[in-house]
Every structure is written in structure tokens, then in C-alpha cells.
Design an enzyme around this catalytic site. Structure first.
Site, short mmCIF file in Angstrom:
data_model
loop_
_atom_site.label_atom_id
_atom_site.label_comp_id
_atom_site.label_asym_id
_atom_site.label_seq_id
_atom_site.Cartn_x
_atom_site.Cartn_y
_atom_site.Cartn_z
N HIS A 56 20.79 2.92 19.92
CA HIS A 56 20.01 2.93 18.68
C HIS A 56 19.31 4.27 18.56
O HIS A 56 18.32 4.54 19.25
CB HIS A 56 18.99 1.79 18.66
N HIS A 58 18.59 7.77 15.55
CA HIS A 58 18.70 8.32 14.19
C HIS A 58 18.93 9.82 14.30
O HIS A 58 17.98 10.61 14.40
CB HIS A 58 17.43 8.04 13.39
N HIS A 206 17.23 -3.34 11.68
CA HIS A 206 15.85 -3.06 12.07
C HIS A 206 15.09 -4.34 11.75
O HIS A 206 14.96 -4.72 10.59
CB HIS A 206 15.29 -1.88 11.26
N HIS A 238 13.87 -2.89 17.53
CA HIS A 238 12.42 -3.08 17.45
C HIS A 238 12.05 -4.53 17.82
O HIS A 238 11.72 -4.80 18.96
CB HIS A 238 11.86 -2.71 16.08
#
Length: 407
Positions: A56, A58, A206, A238
Site C-alpha cells: 500500500h 501512493h 481506504h 488504515h
């Protein structure tokens, strides 16, 4: 043989072993392998592990912390700051930053990545197209899965639903979503499943990123997963709201998650930074309950999330350091717990990402890392140098280490 690794440590309770690699795969594992090899690497008792999996991250919004800082350190301001900066991103800018992050990650032993790539009607597919390009450019070094990620929501940003379908047709590997940043959350989840089923893709959300547990949709997501026959095909990142639940409320949710075979990507570096900002004393850790999830049979992974932006103003692409953060945060340093951490950045995320031929076994892909440590159980806490990274049977990274102590 293309590569012969001699004297490798695969387990602390077994003798050293040799690993033969041919045509990109592990052809043989045995106590002693003889024969000609193009390259022989003597591990000298050092630990060999399968390639690390960054499950995970970005890439498209990394390395922007200096442009506009998140002064409050809250999730709210992080979202606001990033939304303000995104219109200034160009393809060249995103390419340069994402490439720098990949060049940070790869020498640290990662051979597979799942990255969430954003788009919305305001910015279009600027970053998404760049990440797809980098996926192709870096395929000899790392396998990249691209998640179609609607950061600004879908219903809140009219036009995004059509872009989700377009993103899948452009080559997205996974359908992403963010129920807590859209309204209503359950409708958001329903739409994500509709898209995923249409394109036969897995889902990565998410999920329930909050300090409190008063507006969660994880139970709905689990039941939806079961009802749609999507067990084992849904991951969430998360999931910090779970930490706010007492045992009697948490336990049935964990049982439902295990039944739905939901994978959880714990993101301690980000969630420690953003979480519990309003706590004036006895400040909570605000990280998803890793130990309890693990003990309930949930597939738990540890991942980086962001590197040097409004959500996480630090990081150097070393997932070992993120795992090291998780050890004290989640009380994973005990004798029985420590051995469960390395799988959270190897085997567990490989399962979540459905990586074919993963692991150190005959016939599997030769994606391996040789660590500068001789104890498997110390692989995380030593944060050892990654001496060799092998991707598909080819040495892609070789690190030499010289230490001189002057008397």
C-alpha cells in the site's frame, strides 16, 4: 544454472542450504548443489528471504512535503493540503517524483508493489497515466499493481464514476475506494463491488480511517464481500477506527473479517503521525489492532502508505523500517510475536496481492533478497543491508558494505 546461491540461511532451526536458479525460477533447493553456474554467490550463512512486498503506497503524491506543509498534522489538513497541490502536478513532475521513490524502494529489496493512483474530474488522469507508464518501465525490477483510487470520493465528485470505468479499461489492476470520504459510505461500497465484478478485479479500500469507531462501514463491507462471493479478494488500508472498540464489540467484527477473508494493510508510519491529534493526554496510538487481527486469523500486512508528503512527512522507501515501527507500536517484540512480523511484509501481502509463484520453493519465481544478517528472527530488528536483490532470476541490486574501525 544462471545463479547458484551457496550456504543460505532459510530458517534458524535448519542447516544452511543451496539455491539454484534457472530461467527466472528456483530450480532446486538442497543442502549442497554442484554444477556449473554463470554466477555463484556465497551467502556465507546469511539470511535469504523472498522479495519484499510493498502492499500500500501512493507513488503519485510522494515527495511533496516541502511544497506546503501540514502544520496541524491532522488527516483533515493532509487531505486539504494535497487537494490544493494536486492541480499543480504535471506529468513530468509526477514522473520524476514517482521514479525517485521507486529508485529508493527497489534497492531495499521490494520486488512487488501495489500503488494507489488518484484521478478526479479536476485533475483528470494526469498521475494515473504516469503510473501506468512507470509500471511498464520498471517491470524488470518490480511488479507493480495499480489501484484505481478515487481520493475525492465518487458521489461527492460527479464524473468520477465514469472515470472509474475508464481507469479499468486503461489497465488498472485493482478497484480502489474510500468509503469514509464519500456519502453514503455503503452506497460507495456497493458501487465499488459493481465495478469490480464487471471487470473481474479485486478490491482495495481506504477503510474507516478515524480515531473513533462511530461511523464505521467495515461490517457492511464484510457482509457484502461474503454475499458477493468475494472472500479473499478484498483488502483494506488504515482501518484505524477498530482500535477504539472494546473487546466485546471488536471480537465479532474480527470474526466477520476472518470469515470474509479480508486482508488488512496496517500503515503505522502514517497513522501514528496523523492519529489522535485531539487527545490532550494519554494519547492513543491510533493504529489498527495488529495483534488482535492476527490472532483472529485475519491476513495482516504492514505497508508504507506515503513518503514525505502531508500525510507522512518522512520515509526513505525502506519497508523494514516501517515494520520496525510496528513492532513496539503493536507490541510485537515478544519471543512468540517477533517471528510473525517478517511474513507481514512478505508472505501475507503476497497472499493479498495474489502473487503467482511467490516464495522460496522449487518452481517458484526467483525473487529473492540476501540480507546482511545470519539470524532469520533478527531480520527486521537488525534492519540489515540488502546485499543482493534478485528479480525473476536476475541480480538487479548488489550492495557492497565496507566498515573500518580505526583504533
Amino acid at each position: 544454472m544462471d545463479i547458484l546461491i551457496k550456504n543460505a540461511r532459510l530458517s534458524d532451526d535448519q542447516s544452511l542450504t543451496d539455491i539454484a536458479i534457472e530461467a527466472g525460477k528456483i530450480s532446486k533447493i538442497a543442502p549442497s548443489i554442484e554444477g556449473e553456474a554463470t554466477r555463484v554467490i556465497d551467502a556465507e550463512g546469511r539470511v535469504v528471504i523472498p522479495g519484499l512486498v510493498e502492499s500500500h503506497i501512493h507513488l503519485d503524491k510522494a515527495l511533496i512535503a516541502s511544497r506546503k506543509p501540514n502544520k496541524s498534522g491532522t488527516l483533515k489538513e493532509a487531505i486539504e493540503v494535497t487537494a490544493e497541490l494536486k492541480p499543480t502536478f504535471t506529468k513530468e513532475d509526477i514522473y520524476d517524483r514517482a521514479k525517485k521513490v521507486l529508485d529508493m524502494i527497489i534497492p531495499n529489496g521490494v520486488t512487488a508493489i501495489r500503488t494507489h493512483s488518484e484521478f478526479d474530474p479536476a485533475q483528470g488522469f494526469t498521475g494515473f497515466e504516469v503510473i501506468l507508464k512507470l509500471k511498464e518501465e520498471y517491470k524488470k525490477f518490480v511488479d507493480i499493481q495499480v489501484v484505481a483510487f478515487p481520493q475525492e470520493g465518487i458521489f461527492k465528485a460527479p464524473g468520477t464514476e465514469a472515470m472509474m470505468h475508464q481507469a479499468m479499461e486503461m489497465g488498472a489492476d485493482v478497484v480502489g475506494g474510500i468509503p469514509y470520504n464519500d456519502a453514503p459510505a455503503n452506497d460507495h461500497i456497493d458501487l465499488i463491488f459493481e465495478i469490480a465484478k464487471k471487470y473481474d478485479k479485486d478490491i482495495d479500500l481506504h477503510q474507516d480511517f478515524a480515531d473513533e469507531a462511530d461511523h464505521m462501514s467495515i461490517e457492511y463491507l464484510c457482509q457484502k464481500t461474503i454475499d458477493e462471493g468475494y472472500q479473499g479478494r478484498v483488502s483494506v488500508g488504515h482501518l484505524t477506527a477498530l482500535h477504539a472498540l472494546p473487546e466485546e464489540k471488536l471480537t465479532p467484527i474480527l470474526e466477520l473479517m476472518a470469515q470474509a477473508q479480508i486482508s488488512v494493510m496496517a500503515l503505522p508510519a502514517t497513522d501514528l503521525h496523523l492519529g489522535a491529534r485531539n487527545d490532550e493526554y494519554n494519547v492513543r496510538r491510533a493504529v489498527t489492532p495488529i495483534r488482535k487481527l492476527r490472532d483472529a486469523g485475519v491476513n495482516v500486512c504492514i505497508a508504507t502508505n506515503n513518503i514525505r508528503n502531508a500525510f507522512t512527512p518522512y520515509g526513505n522507501g525502506d519497508i523494514f523500517q516501517t515494520a520496525m515501527i510496528a513492532i513496539p507500536v503493536a507490541h510485537l517484540g515478544g519471543a512468540d510475536d517477533l517471528p510473525t512480523v517478517l511474513p507481514m511484509i512478505t508472505e501475507n501481502p503476497a497472499k493479498a496481492l495474489k502473487l503467482d509463484g511467490y516464495g522460496i520453493g522449487e518452481g517458484n519465481k526467483a525473487n529473492l533478497v540476501i540480507l546482511d544478517t545470519k539470524v532469520v528472527n533478527d531480520a527486521i530488528i537488525d534492519i540489515p543491508t540488502r546485499l543482493f536483490v534478485i528479480k525473476d532470476g536476475r541480480v538487479t541490486v548488489e550492495t557492497t558494505k565496507t566498515v573500518t574501525v580505526h583504533q
